[in-house]
Design a protein around this motif. Structure first.
Motif, PDB file in Angstrom:
ATOM      1  N   PRO A  13      15.392 -45.558  15.875  1.00 11.61           N
ATOM      2  CA  PRO A  13      15.200 -46.981  16.119  1.00 11.61           C
ATOM      3  C   PRO A  13      16.265 -47.510  17.088  1.00 11.61           C
ATOM      4  CG  PRO A  13      15.039 -46.514  13.773  1.00 11.61           C
ATOM      5  CD  PRO A  13      15.505 -45.240  14.438  1.00 11.61           C
ATOM      6  N   GLY A  14      15.828 -48.303  18.038  1.00 10.69           N
ATOM      7  CA  GLY A  14      16.769 -48.889  18.985  1.00 10.69           C
ATOM      8  C   GLY A  14      17.170 -47.955  20.116  1.00 10.69           C
ATOM      9  N   GLY A  16      15.336 -47.102  22.512  1.00 12.16           N
ATOM     10  CA  GLY A  16      14.726 -47.567  23.756  1.00 12.16           C
ATOM     11  C   GLY A  16      13.344 -46.984  24.024  1.00 12.16           C
ATOM     12  N   LYS A  17      12.697 -46.478  22.971  1.00 15.71           N
ATOM     13  CA  LYS A  17      11.368 -45.862  23.141  1.00 15.71           C
ATOM     14  C   LYS A  17      10.327 -46.837  23.690  1.00 15.71           C
ATOM     15  CE  LYS A  17      11.065 -44.843  18.827  1.00 15.71           C
ATOM     16  NZ  LYS A  17      12.375 -45.332  18.412  1.00 15.71           N
ATOM     17  N   SER A  18      10.224 -47.997  23.051  1.00 15.19           N
ATOM     18  CA  SER A  18       9.171 -48.941  23.458  1.00 15.19           C
ATOM     19  C   SER A  18       9.460 -49.501  24.849  1.00 15.19           C
ATOM     20  CB  SER A  18       9.038 -50.073  22.435  1.00 15.19           C
ATOM     21  OG  SER A  18       8.660 -49.528  21.187  1.00 15.19           O
ATOM     22  N   THR A  19      10.735 -49.690  25.147  1.00 15.35           N
ATOM     23  CA  THR A  19      11.120 -50.165  26.481  1.00 15.35           C
ATOM     24  C   THR A  19      10.704 -49.145  27.540  1.00 15.35           C
ATOM     25  OG1 THR A  19      13.009 -51.324  25.508  1.00 15.35           O
ATOM     26  CG2 THR A  19      13.086 -50.914  27.886  1.00 15.35           C
ATOM     27  N   ARG A 114      22.234 -52.789  19.621  1.00 15.02           N
ATOM     28  CA  ARG A 114      20.892 -53.124  20.108  1.00 15.02           C
ATOM     29  C   ARG A 114      19.979 -53.656  19.002  1.00 15.02           C
ATOM     30  NH1 ARG A 114      19.031 -48.035  23.755  1.00 15.02           N
ATOM     31  NH2 ARG A 114      20.557 -48.217  25.439  1.00 15.02           N
ATOM     32  N   ARG A 118      18.395 -57.332  18.806  1.00 13.98           N
ATOM     33  CA  ARG A 118      16.935 -57.473  18.805  1.00 13.98           C
ATOM     34  C   ARG A 118      16.469 -58.274  17.595  1.00 13.98           C
ATOM     35  NH1 ARG A 118      13.261 -52.110  18.434  1.00 13.98           N
ATOM     36  NH2 ARG A 118      14.454 -52.003  16.505  1.00 13.98           N
TER      37      ARG A 118
HETATM   38  N1  LIG Z   1      18.374 -48.498  28.464  1.00 12.91           N
HETATM   39  C1  LIG Z   1      18.645 -49.625  27.807  1.00 12.91           C
HETATM   40  N2  LIG Z   1      19.759 -50.313  28.071  1.00 12.91           N
HETATM   41  C2  LIG Z   1      20.065 -51.423  27.398  1.00 12.91           C
HETATM   42  N3  LIG Z   1      19.300 -51.963  26.430  1.00 12.91           N
HETATM   43  C3  LIG Z   1      18.179 -51.321  26.123  1.00 12.91           C
HETATM   44  C4  LIG Z   1      17.796 -50.113  26.777  1.00 12.91           C
HETATM   45  N4  LIG Z   1      16.636 -49.684  26.245  1.00 12.91           N
HETATM   46  C5  LIG Z   1      16.314 -50.575  25.298  1.00 12.91           C
HETATM   47  N5  LIG Z   1      17.237 -51.571  25.235  1.00 12.91           N
HETATM   48  C6  LIG Z   1      17.206 -52.713  24.324  1.00 12.91           C
HETATM   49  O1  LIG Z   1      17.441 -52.204  23.014  1.00 12.91           O
HETATM   50  C7  LIG Z   1      16.586 -52.814  22.077  1.00 12.91           C
HETATM   51  C8  LIG Z   1      15.764 -51.732  21.413  1.00 12.91           C
HETATM   52  O2  LIG Z   1      14.900 -51.136  22.367  1.00 12.91           O
HETATM   53  P1  LIG Z   1      13.445 -50.687  21.974  1.00 12.91           P
HETATM   54  O3  LIG Z   1      12.755 -51.747  21.203  1.00 12.91           O
HETATM   55  O4  LIG Z   1      12.801 -50.182  23.229  1.00 12.91           O
HETATM   56  O5  LIG Z   1      13.782 -49.452  21.011  1.00 12.91           O
HETATM   57  P2  LIG Z   1      12.823 -48.552  20.142  1.00 12.91           P
HETATM   58  O6  LIG Z   1      13.322 -47.152  20.276  1.00 12.91           O
HETATM   59  O7  LIG Z   1      11.401 -48.794  20.526  1.00 12.91           O
HETATM   60  O8  LIG Z   1      13.091 -49.047  18.665  1.00 12.91           O
HETATM   61  P3  LIG Z   1      12.128 -48.974  17.360  1.00 12.91           P
HETATM   62  O9  LIG Z   1      12.090 -47.526  16.929  1.00 12.91           O
HETATM   63  O10 LIG Z   1      12.828 -49.811  16.349  1.00 12.91           O
HETATM   64  O11 LIG Z   1      10.786 -49.479  17.751  1.00 12.91           O
HETATM   65  C9  LIG Z   1      15.727 -53.817  22.844  1.00 12.91           C
HETATM   66  O12 LIG Z   1      16.279 -55.098  22.641  1.00 12.91           O
HETATM   67  C10 LIG Z   1      15.855 -53.361  24.278  1.00 12.91           C
HETATM   68  O13 LIG Z   1      15.777 -54.463  25.169  1.00 12.91           O
END
Ligand SMILES: Nc1ncnc2c1ncn2[C@@H]1O[C@H](COP(=O)(O)OP(=O)(O)OP(=O)(O)O)[C@@H](O)[C@H]1O
Ligand SMILES: [Mg+2]
Length: 177
Positions: A13-14, A16-19, A114, A118
């Motif tokens: 989690p966090g 950055g997968k969804s990003t 992060r 979020r």
């Molecule tokens: N490379 C990056 N640099 C800085 N901030 C980032 C980066 N990638 C993601 N973030 C920020 O970190 C937070 C978490 O990112 P994201 O939602 O993409 O994670 P995730 O892996 O999808 O988490 P989850 O498993 O909880 O869905 C978001 O607020 C996003 O804007």
């Protein structure tokens, strides 16, 4: 026709997968399947009574149909288990598609910062995670190794499963039509 690609977003989690998945969606024209975008509107929770597994299975079923039609697909699941990813690599190959593990790594402090930010900014899209939970999840996560990340990866099915099809059907029963 070039082979379609099944992208597997892998990370804690966090991480950055969804990003990254949203970027890939635009770069590759892939259909992005992010379970949180279904679980939260349907149930208000990321998981409830095992329904996330039911939903993930159905999203794999949708992914199968899209790949058969030549469309790239992104599974934004997290996929902490090596066998889960191997089963999906097998599924892609069985459909004439290519699977690609997209691993997002993140150090503990960055991760905590992060997810905390979020949660503050968009509490409706996520849920609160504390340091202990993040530590426990990190211990359970099986990070991809080099063989998985470098091209074609076809490990044998794990002990107890005759085939990857059997394993996949057991892990995600609703992925089977
Ligand atoms: N490379 C990056 N640099 C800085 N901030 C980032 C980066 N990638 C993601 N973030 C920020 O970190 C937070 C978490 O990112 P994201 O939602 O993409 O994670 P995730 O892996 O999808 O988490 P989850 O498993 O909880 O869905 C978001 O607020 C996003 O804007
Ligand atoms: Mg996400």
């Amino acid at each position: 026709m070039t082979k379609p690609t099944l992208f597997l977003m892998v990370g804690l989690p966090g991480s950055g997968k969804s990003t990254r998945a949203r970027e890939l969606e635009h770069e590759s024209g892939a259909m992005r399947l992010s379970p949180d975008e279904w679980m939260m509107p349907l149930f208000g929770l990321s998981d409830v009574d095992g329904r996330r597994d039911v939903l993930e299975g159905r999203l794999i079923w949708v992914a199968t149909q899209a790949l058969q039609r030549g469309t790239n697909v992104i599974l934004d699941f997290g996929l902490w288990g090596r066998d889960e990813r191997a089963a999906l690599h097998w599924l892609a190959a069985s459909l004439g598609a290519t699977a690609q593990t997209v691993f997002l790594d993140v150090d503990p402090e960055t991760q905590l910062a992060r997810v905390t930010q979020r949660w503050r900014e968009a509490p409706g899209d996520t849920w609160e995670m504390d340091r202990d939970a993040l530590e426990n999840w990190r211990a359970a996560f099986q990070a991809p190794e080099r063989d998985e990340l470098s091209g074609s990866w076809t490990p044998p099915p794990p002990n107890g499963a005759e085939t990857w099809h059997d394993w996949l059907s057991d892990r995600w029963p609703t992925s089977i039509p």
